[in-house]
Design an enzyme around this catalytic site. Structure first.
Site, PDB file in Angstrom:
ATOM      1  N   ASP A  29       1.200  -0.924   0.051  1.00  0.00           N
ATOM      2  CA  ASP A  29       0.352  -0.158  -0.180  1.00  0.00           C
ATOM      3  C   ASP A  29       0.653   1.053   0.130  1.00  0.00           C
ATOM      4  OD1 ASP A  29       0.572   0.762   3.078  1.00  0.00           O
ATOM      5  OD2 ASP A  29      -0.978  -0.426   3.492  1.00  0.00           O
ATOM      6  N   LEU A  30       0.315   2.326  -0.602  1.00  0.00           N
ATOM      7  CA  LEU A  30       1.142   3.555  -0.077  1.00  0.00           C
ATOM      8  C   LEU A  30       1.941   3.476   0.863  1.00  0.00           C
ATOM      9  CD1 LEU A  30       1.131   6.202  -1.828  1.00  0.00           C
ATOM     10  CD2 LEU A  30      -0.444   7.075   0.049  1.00  0.00           C
TER      11      LEU A  30
END
Length: 236
Positions: free
Chosen positions: A106-107
């Site tokens: 994820d980011l």
């Protein structure tokens, strides 16, 4: 034409727009070469990386690519994104547009990301039944206690998906840092598991996938091709 697996006669027939009977004639005349060898087998199974020639003319010459990237925080695991820089944007390899991501982060997670154009290889790594281990280093807001170890080992029930996570191994490295080994990767799984203890994750970093660890010589945002040994090891 891009193929994953096909019989040679079918591929040649479609590639040259000729009948399979004509393909048999070409093979009998020893005019078809696969991976450097003249073939007499029309039923030979080929794939997208088989090197195929007809009368010394190259019909297919795709090369498999396997890449490790040190993903920074703030970069998305996607091929395109209108708001953020993607892992593809970080690459300088000429074939980068043909690559796909093997196990996304994820980011706000950093660490090892693998990319390839070999879908069979990536499927073997991501299929749950193959139980490929991923190792993460987790920094937490609050101190850890031995209770975490048993809870991760037992698995945790998530009502939203109506699933219980597979057993995970947690090792306490220091008061605020843990090492977590998983064989699955559900949505924000690690953050949600620590959320059961109301302990926010401050930093999450993927250190390894299977037997392959992130090369400590690679700087954040850099990447390189896997060696033949690494390609073989990670799949065992």
């Amino acid at each position: 034409m891009s193929i994953n697996r096909s019989r040679l006669d079918r591929y040649i027939s479609e590639k040259l727009n000729i009948s399979r009977r004509d393909v048999r004639l070409l093979v009998a005349q020893k005019r078809i070469v696969v991976d450097g060898k003249t073939t007499d087998d029309i039923s030979l199974i080929i794939n997208k990386f088989s090197h195929i020639e007809f009368d010394s003319k190259v019909l297919q010459a795709n090369k498999a690519s396997y890449i490790m990237l040190y993903k920074p925080v703030g970069v998305v695991s996607a091929t395109k994104d209108e708001q953020h820089k993607t892992v593809i944007d970080l690459l300088t390899f000429p074939e980068k547009s043909s690559l796909h991501i093997v196990g996304r982060l994820d980011l706000n997670t950093s660490g090892l990301v693998l990319l390839t154009n070999d879908s069979r290889w990536s499927e073997r790594l991501t299929k749950p039944e193959n139980k490929v281990k991923k190792r993460y280093i987790v920094t937490l807001k609050n101190p850890l206690t031995p209770d975490y170890i048993a809870a991760f080992e037992q698995g945790m029930y998530f009502a939203f998906e109506n699933v219980t996570t597979r057993p995970a191994t947690l090792a306490i490295l220091s008061d605020y840092v843990a090492q977590v080994d998983l064989v699955e990767g559900r949505y924000h799984q690690i953050k949600r598991m620590f959320g059961r203890f109301r302990n926010p994750v401050v930093n999450l970093h993927r250190q390894s996938i299977g037997k392959l660890a992130l090369d400590n010589k690679i700087k954040v945002g850099e990447s390189r091709y896997l060696t033949p040994l690494e390609i073989e090891q990670i799949d065992t």
